[in-house]
Design an enzyme around this catalytic site. Sequence first.
Site, PDB file in Angstrom:
ATOM      1  N   GLY A   1       0.865  -1.170   0.000  1.00 20.25           N
ATOM      2  CA  GLY A   1       0.000   0.000   0.000  1.00 20.25           C
ATOM      3  C   GLY A   1       0.901   1.219   0.000  1.00 20.25           C
TER       4      GLY A   1
ATOM      5  N   CYS B   1       6.087  -5.338   0.268  1.00 16.24           N
ATOM      6  CA  CYS B   1       6.215  -4.002  -0.338  1.00 16.24           C
ATOM      7  C   CYS B   1       6.141  -2.917   0.762  1.00 16.24           C
ATOM      8  CB  CYS B   1       5.179  -3.826  -1.434  1.00 16.24           C
ATOM      9  SG  CYS B   1       5.679  -2.583  -2.623  1.00 16.24           S
TER      10      CYS B   1
ATOM     11  N   ARG C   1      12.914   3.194  -0.608  1.00 19.64           N
ATOM     12  CA  ARG C   1      11.547   3.222  -1.160  1.00 19.64           C
ATOM     13  C   ARG C   1      11.586   3.574  -2.647  1.00 19.64           C
ATOM     14  NH1 ARG C   1       7.972   7.182   2.117  1.00 19.64           N
ATOM     15  NH2 ARG C   1       6.379   6.257   0.795  1.00 19.64           N
TER      16      ARG C   1
ATOM     17  N   ILE D   1       5.447  -3.224  -7.746  1.00 16.81           N
ATOM     18  CA  ILE D   1       4.692  -1.980  -7.992  1.00 16.81           C
ATOM     19  C   ILE D   1       5.294  -0.874  -7.125  1.00 16.81           C
ATOM     20  CG2 ILE D   1       2.428  -0.861  -7.927  1.00 16.81           C
ATOM     21  CD1 ILE D   1       1.199  -3.738  -7.981  1.00 16.81           C
TER      22      ILE D   1
ATOM     23  N   HIS E   1       4.554  -8.319  -4.670  1.00 18.92           N
ATOM     24  CA  HIS E   1       3.200  -8.579  -4.173  1.00 18.92           C
ATOM     25  C   HIS E   1       2.793 -10.035  -4.401  1.00 18.92           C
ATOM     26  CE1 HIS E   1       1.743  -4.441  -3.318  1.00 18.92           C
ATOM     27  NE2 HIS E   1       2.744  -4.121  -4.123  1.00 18.92           N
TER      28      HIS E   1
ATOM     29  N   GLU F   1       0.489 -11.641  -3.151  1.00 18.10           N
ATOM     30  CA  GLU F   1      -0.967 -11.800  -3.048  1.00 18.10           C
ATOM     31  C   GLU F   1      -1.673 -11.513  -4.370  1.00 18.10           C
ATOM     32  OE1 GLU F   1       0.842  -9.398  -2.142  1.00 18.10           O
ATOM     33  OE2 GLU F   1      -0.166  -7.490  -2.455  1.00 18.10           O
TER      34      GLU F   1
HETATM   35  N1  GLN Z   1       5.857   2.894  -2.786  1.00 16.41           N
HETATM   36  C1  GLN Z   1       5.154   2.457  -1.628  1.00 16.41           C
HETATM   37  C2  GLN Z   1       5.810   2.980  -0.366  1.00 16.41           C
HETATM   38  O1  GLN Z   1       6.892   3.475  -0.420  1.00 16.41           O
HETATM   39  C3  GLN Z   1       5.076   0.945  -1.574  1.00 16.41           C
HETATM   40  C4  GLN Z   1       4.350   0.437  -2.805  1.00 16.41           C
HETATM   41  C5  GLN Z   1       3.580  -0.823  -2.591  1.00 16.41           C
HETATM   42  O2  GLN Z   1       3.327  -1.272  -1.460  1.00 16.41           O
HETATM   43  N2  GLN Z   1       3.142  -1.372  -3.688  1.00 16.41           N
HETATM   44  O3  GLN Z   1       5.246   2.911   0.679  1.00 16.41           O
END
Ligand code: GLN
Length: 192
Positions: A46, A78, A105, A133, A175, A177
């Site tokens: 997320g 993630c 990140r 992602i 991910h 999931e």
């Molecule tokens: N870019 C998001 C972050 O830095 C992580 C992306 C993701 O969970 N798909 O929190």
Amino acid sequence: MRVGALALQGDFREHLAIIEGLGHIGVEVRTPEELDDVDALIVPGGESTTIGRLATIYGLIEPVRRRIEEGMPVLGTCAGMIFLATSTTGPDQPQLGVLDAVVERNAFGRQVDSFEMALDVTGLDGPIHAVFIRAPWIDKVGGSVEVLATVADPETGRDRPVVVRQDNIVATSFHPELTSDGRLHELFLGDH
Ligand code: GLN
């Protein structure tokens, strides 16, 4: 097993669907009381600053940290990986600090926002289809962290950890999931 997913923000529903598919009971966790009632926890992908901010507001930081330190199996994916780690290469944000790692990140974002690949993970038979992602990678790990998979940095070619394990903690940049492959969930639950 009763397996919780931190249900503050992000794709916790997809994780719980995999958990149910593996024959476990999936539980949404938003309060310390709900946390008390699970045997294992998933911190989903997320937005890690949002998850950290909401976890602070919901009074979950200390209880989640305590359960993990007591040995509860935890999977962070993630943003979940970022939330578990000690620090990031960027500005401070709320983190649990239980995974001895510095995370960068949006690490692949300089080149590509999202990509998918077949990834070999130590301990799994055959590659996993990995969906990245706006994904982080791990910049540095402590001595107690085992690196289970790496991806080459598109700029330097240097291998960057994307799946790690430290005792009861498993963390992935991608991910798991978003596919129907439950092997990473089985790995963190010790199901095989
Ligand atoms: N870019 C998001 C972050 O830095 C992580 C992306 C993701 O969970 N798909 O929190």
